[in-house]
Design an enzyme around this catalytic site. Structure first.
Site, PDB file in Angstrom:
ATOM      1  N   LYS A  13       4.724  -1.220  21.417  1.00  0.00           N
ATOM      2  CA  LYS A  13       5.472  -1.495  20.176  1.00  0.00           C
ATOM      3  C   LYS A  13       4.534  -1.995  19.068  1.00  0.00           C
ATOM      4  O   LYS A  13       4.633  -1.562  17.926  1.00  0.00           O
ATOM      5  CB  LYS A  13       6.564  -2.560  20.421  1.00  0.00           C
ATOM      6  CG  LYS A  13       7.583  -2.160  21.473  1.00  0.00           C
ATOM      7  CD  LYS A  13       8.646  -3.223  21.656  1.00  0.00           C
ATOM      8  CE  LYS A  13       8.108  -4.552  22.184  1.00  0.00           C
ATOM      9  NZ  LYS A  13       7.506  -4.480  23.539  1.00  0.00           N
ATOM     10  N   ARG A  88      16.411  -8.182  20.684  1.00  0.00           N
ATOM     11  CA  ARG A  88      16.126  -8.139  22.111  1.00  0.00           C
ATOM     12  C   ARG A  88      17.357  -8.440  22.956  1.00  0.00           C
ATOM     13  O   ARG A  88      17.297  -8.412  24.169  1.00  0.00           O
ATOM     14  CB  ARG A  88      15.090  -9.210  22.417  1.00  0.00           C
ATOM     15  CG  ARG A  88      13.795  -8.646  22.947  1.00  0.00           C
ATOM     16  CD  ARG A  88      12.811  -9.778  22.846  1.00  0.00           C
ATOM     17  NE  ARG A  88      11.685  -9.594  23.668  1.00  0.00           N
ATOM     18  CZ  ARG A  88      10.469  -9.299  23.206  1.00  0.00           C
ATOM     19  NH1 ARG A  88      10.274  -9.090  21.928  1.00  0.00           N
ATOM     20  NH2 ARG A  88       9.467  -9.220  24.025  1.00  0.00           N
ATOM     21  N   ARG A 124      -5.483  -5.749  28.115  1.00  0.00           N
ATOM     22  CA  ARG A 124      -5.268  -6.030  26.689  1.00  0.00           C
ATOM     23  C   ARG A 124      -6.033  -7.277  26.271  1.00  0.00           C
ATOM     24  O   ARG A 124      -6.063  -8.270  26.978  1.00  0.00           O
ATOM     25  CB  ARG A 124      -3.787  -6.229  26.401  1.00  0.00           C
ATOM     26  CG  ARG A 124      -3.554  -6.687  24.956  1.00  0.00           C
ATOM     27  CD  ARG A 124      -2.147  -6.575  24.500  1.00  0.00           C
ATOM     28  NE  ARG A 124      -1.243  -7.441  25.230  1.00  0.00           N
ATOM     29  CZ  ARG A 124       0.070  -7.473  25.011  1.00  0.00           C
ATOM     30  NH1 ARG A 124       0.608  -6.682  24.096  1.00  0.00           N
ATOM     31  NH2 ARG A 124       0.843  -8.268  25.714  1.00  0.00           N
ATOM     32  N   ARG A 157      -3.781 -12.898  26.232  1.00  0.00           N
ATOM     33  CA  ARG A 157      -2.537 -13.647  26.022  1.00  0.00           C
ATOM     34  C   ARG A 157      -2.167 -14.381  27.296  1.00  0.00           C
ATOM     35  O   ARG A 157      -2.248 -13.828  28.383  1.00  0.00           O
ATOM     36  CB  ARG A 157      -1.414 -12.671  25.626  1.00  0.00           C
ATOM     37  CG  ARG A 157      -1.122 -12.694  24.143  1.00  0.00           C
ATOM     38  CD  ARG A 157      -0.239 -11.583  23.693  1.00  0.00           C
ATOM     39  NE  ARG A 157       1.081 -11.599  24.296  1.00  0.00           N
ATOM     40  CZ  ARG A 157       2.045 -10.758  23.945  1.00  0.00           C
ATOM     41  NH1 ARG A 157       1.832  -9.855  22.995  1.00  0.00           N
ATOM     42  NH2 ARG A 157       3.225 -10.800  24.527  1.00  0.00           N
ATOM     43  N   ARG A 168       8.479 -11.017  32.636  1.00  0.00           N
ATOM     44  CA  ARG A 168       8.862 -10.428  31.342  1.00  0.00           C
ATOM     45  C   ARG A 168       9.545  -9.081  31.555  1.00  0.00           C
ATOM     46  O   ARG A 168      10.509  -8.739  30.865  1.00  0.00           O
ATOM     47  CB  ARG A 168       7.638 -10.268  30.444  1.00  0.00           C
ATOM     48  CG  ARG A 168       7.153 -11.600  29.875  1.00  0.00           C
ATOM     49  CD  ARG A 168       5.719 -11.534  29.400  1.00  0.00           C
ATOM     50  NE  ARG A 168       5.495 -10.548  28.376  1.00  0.00           N
ATOM     51  CZ  ARG A 168       4.312  -9.998  28.106  1.00  0.00           C
ATOM     52  NH1 ARG A 168       3.236 -10.353  28.810  1.00  0.00           N
ATOM     53  NH2 ARG A 168       4.188  -9.116  27.149  1.00  0.00           N
TER      54      ARG A 168
HETATM   55  P1  G5P Z   1       6.178  -9.888  22.256  1.00  0.00           P
HETATM   56  O1  G5P Z   1       4.928 -10.343  21.660  1.00  0.00           O
HETATM   57  O2  G5P Z   1       7.119  -9.091  21.462  1.00  0.00           O
HETATM   58  P2  G5P Z   1       6.471  -7.943  24.429  1.00  0.00           P
HETATM   59  O3  G5P Z   1       6.477  -8.429  25.825  1.00  0.00           O
HETATM   60  O4  G5P Z   1       7.728  -7.373  23.946  1.00  0.00           O
HETATM   61  O5  G5P Z   1       5.833  -9.175  23.640  1.00  0.00           O
HETATM   62  P3  G5P Z   1       3.966  -6.843  24.084  1.00  0.00           P
HETATM   63  O6  G5P Z   1       3.407  -7.448  25.318  1.00  0.00           O
HETATM   64  O7  G5P Z   1       3.532  -7.412  22.765  1.00  0.00           O
HETATM   65  O8  G5P Z   1       5.522  -6.795  24.141  1.00  0.00           O
HETATM   66  P4  G5P Z   1       3.714  -4.149  23.080  1.00  0.00           P
HETATM   67  O9  G5P Z   1       3.629  -4.700  21.696  1.00  0.00           O
HETATM   68  O10 G5P Z   1       4.863  -3.272  23.410  1.00  0.00           O
HETATM   69  O11 G5P Z   1       3.626  -5.279  24.180  1.00  0.00           O
HETATM   70  O12 G5P Z   1       2.389  -3.361  23.431  1.00  0.00           O
HETATM   71  P5  G5P Z   1       0.962  -3.287  22.662  1.00  0.00           P
HETATM   72  O13 G5P Z   1       0.366  -4.622  22.491  1.00  0.00           O
HETATM   73  O14 G5P Z   1       1.083  -2.404  21.451  1.00  0.00           O
HETATM   74  O15 G5P Z   1       0.137  -2.448  23.755  1.00  0.00           O
HETATM   75  C1  G5P Z   1      -0.189  -3.007  25.020  1.00  0.00           C
HETATM   76  C2  G5P Z   1      -1.595  -2.511  25.430  1.00  0.00           C
HETATM   77  O16 G5P Z   1      -1.556  -1.086  25.624  1.00  0.00           O
HETATM   78  C3  G5P Z   1      -2.675  -2.749  24.355  1.00  0.00           C
HETATM   79  O17 G5P Z   1      -3.887  -3.074  24.986  1.00  0.00           O
HETATM   80  C4  G5P Z   1      -2.798  -1.406  23.602  1.00  0.00           C
HETATM   81  O18 G5P Z   1      -4.118  -1.203  23.134  1.00  0.00           O
HETATM   82  C5  G5P Z   1      -2.402  -0.400  24.700  1.00  0.00           C
HETATM   83  N1  G5P Z   1      -1.582   0.717  24.178  1.00  0.00           N
HETATM   84  C6  G5P Z   1      -0.560   0.654  23.309  1.00  0.00           C
HETATM   85  N2  G5P Z   1      -0.005   1.844  23.094  1.00  0.00           N
HETATM   86  C7  G5P Z   1      -0.672   2.734  23.858  1.00  0.00           C
HETATM   87  C8  G5P Z   1      -0.543   4.160  24.098  1.00  0.00           C
HETATM   88  O19 G5P Z   1       0.317   4.872  23.535  1.00  0.00           O
HETATM   89  N3  G5P Z   1      -1.419   4.684  24.978  1.00  0.00           N
HETATM   90  C9  G5P Z   1      -2.377   3.949  25.627  1.00  0.00           C
HETATM   91  N4  G5P Z   1      -3.184   4.558  26.510  1.00  0.00           N
HETATM   92  N5  G5P Z   1      -2.515   2.608  25.429  1.00  0.00           N
HETATM   93  C10 G5P Z   1      -1.686   2.019  24.564  1.00  0.00           C
HETATM   94  O20 G5P Z   1       6.980 -11.167  22.782  1.00  0.00           O
HETATM   95  C11 G5P Z   1       6.319 -12.190  23.500  1.00  0.00           C
HETATM   96  C12 G5P Z   1       7.297 -13.292  23.852  1.00  0.00           C
HETATM   97  O21 G5P Z   1       7.829 -13.852  22.641  1.00  0.00           O
HETATM   98  C13 G5P Z   1       9.218 -14.163  22.791  1.00  0.00           C
HETATM   99  C14 G5P Z   1       9.541 -13.930  24.266  1.00  0.00           C
HETATM  100  O22 G5P Z   1       9.285 -15.125  24.958  1.00  0.00           O
HETATM  101  C15 G5P Z   1       8.526 -12.850  24.651  1.00  0.00           C
HETATM  102  O23 G5P Z   1       8.262 -12.809  26.046  1.00  0.00           O
HETATM  103  N6  G5P Z   1       9.996 -13.277  21.917  1.00  0.00           N
HETATM  104  C16 G5P Z   1      11.329 -13.309  21.791  1.00  0.00           C
HETATM  105  N7  G5P Z   1      12.283 -14.064  22.408  1.00  0.00           N
HETATM  106  C17 G5P Z   1      13.568 -13.824  22.067  1.00  0.00           C
HETATM  107  N8  G5P Z   1      13.935 -12.861  21.161  1.00  0.00           N
HETATM  108  C18 G5P Z   1      13.027 -12.101  20.529  1.00  0.00           C
HETATM  109  N9  G5P Z   1      13.407 -11.141  19.635  1.00  0.00           N
HETATM  110  C19 G5P Z   1      11.646 -12.307  20.837  1.00  0.00           C
HETATM  111  N10 G5P Z   1      10.504 -11.720  20.407  1.00  0.00           N
HETATM  112  C20 G5P Z   1       9.512 -12.316  21.071  1.00  0.00           C
HETATM  113 MG    MG Z   2       3.538  -6.659  20.887  1.00  0.00          MG
END
Ligand code: G5P
Ligand code: MG
Length: 223
Positions: A13, A88, A124, A157, A168
């Site tokens: 995302k 979410r 990551r 992280r 998660r």
């Molecule tokens: P976050 O920060 O929103 P998550 O768990 O939803 O956390 P996260 O971990 O940030 O999601 P992402 O953003 O979906 O993952 O993924 P990313 O960072 O882009 O990519 C992950 C890895 O894969 C990276 O190394 C990237 O380089 C690689 N990558 C990405 N895309 C590709 C691809 O297409 N191909 C390949 N090969 N690699 C790729 O939320 C964190 C915490 O905050 C709270 C909660 O406690 C949550 O756990 N929170 C909320 N709580 C309640 N309500 C809400 N709305 C909340 N929002 C956050």
């Molecule tokens: Mg993210």
């Protein structure tokens, strides 16, 4: 254009959201980034959110909704935005509809299997200053452990440790995945396969967004 990015932790995302911001000029609102900043700065919100984030649970809806409301009021979102990690829960989705009665035009669900996700989050790394995201395997920094933008030492992280990632993922299946059906019913959902390279994922996202822009007959075009 108002875009919502759905998808499990690590599905991509943040990566896709940054590309949409850059290519389409839509401000990206990432609740995870906003919450982590609040924790780092030890604001009252950060103090309340830290425990939930640390154990891989969700921060209470009212706190997150207030954060998004404040961000939407900042004055730069009239032409649209891309939401990353919000809503979410169904309650958050309903609060969003109350905050911005214009419906989200495009909801993109980025699909990736759990094995891929766990491998990605293991590799990551993050810049603590500018929040740029790297992957030691697929998107390494130019110099080992240093951010390309500001030379800051990259960090992992706290919630990317395998046992927290599993939690998660559980929370995602229990509370967030139902939003896929919620937005499908509204006719706004688009599914994108997120298991390939970033370029492959983003090419599908571009198709969805370009079609939505063309369909709406808008003059806004990709930069
Ligand atoms: P976050 O920060 O929103 P998550 O768990 O939803 O956390 P996260 O971990 O940030 O999601 P992402 O953003 O979906 O993952 O993924 P990313 O960072 O882009 O990519 C992950 C890895 O894969 C990276 O190394 C990237 O380089 C690689 N990558 C990405 N895309 C590709 C691809 O297409 N191909 C390949 N090969 N690699 C790729 O939320 C964190 C915490 O905050 C709270 C909660 O406690 C949550 O756990 N929170 C909320 N709580 C309640 N309500 C809400 N709305 C909340 N929002 C956050
Ligand atoms: Mg993210």
């Amino acid at each position: 254009m108002r875009v919502i990015l759905l998808g499990a932790p690590g599905s991509g995302k943040g990566t896709v959201g940054e590309l949409i911001e850059r290519v389409y000029g839509l401000p990206r609102i990432a609740t995870g980034d906003l919450l982590r900043r609040a924790v780092q700065e030890k604001t009252p919100l950060g103090r309340k959110a830290a425990e939930s984030i640390g154990r891989g649970g969700l921060v209470p809806d009212d706190l997150v909704v207030a954060l998004v409301r404040e961000r939407l009021d900042a004055g730069d979102t009239g032409g649209g935005y891309v939401l990353d990690g919000f809503p979410r829960t169904i309650a958050q989705a309903q609060s969003l509809e109350a905050m911005d009665p214009r419906p989200a035009e495009v909801v993109i669900d980025i699909e990736a299997d759990e094995e891929t996700i766990i491998g990605r989050l293991e590799a990551r790394r993050l810049c603590p200053r500018c929040a740029a995201v790297y992957n030691l395997r697929s998107q390494p920094p130019r110099r080992a452990d240093l951010c390309d933008e500001d030379d800051e030492t990259l960090i992992r992280r706290d919630d990317d440790h395998p046992e927290i990632v599993r939690k998660r993922l559980r929370v995602y299946h229990e509370q967030t995945e139902r939003l896929v059906a919620y937005y499908a019913e509204k006719g706004a959902l688009h599914r994108v396969a997120g298991g390939g390279t970033v370029d492959e994922t983003f090419a599908q996202v571009r198709q969805v967004l370009d079609r939505a822009l063309a369909g709406a007959g808008k003059e806004q075009t990709a930069r």
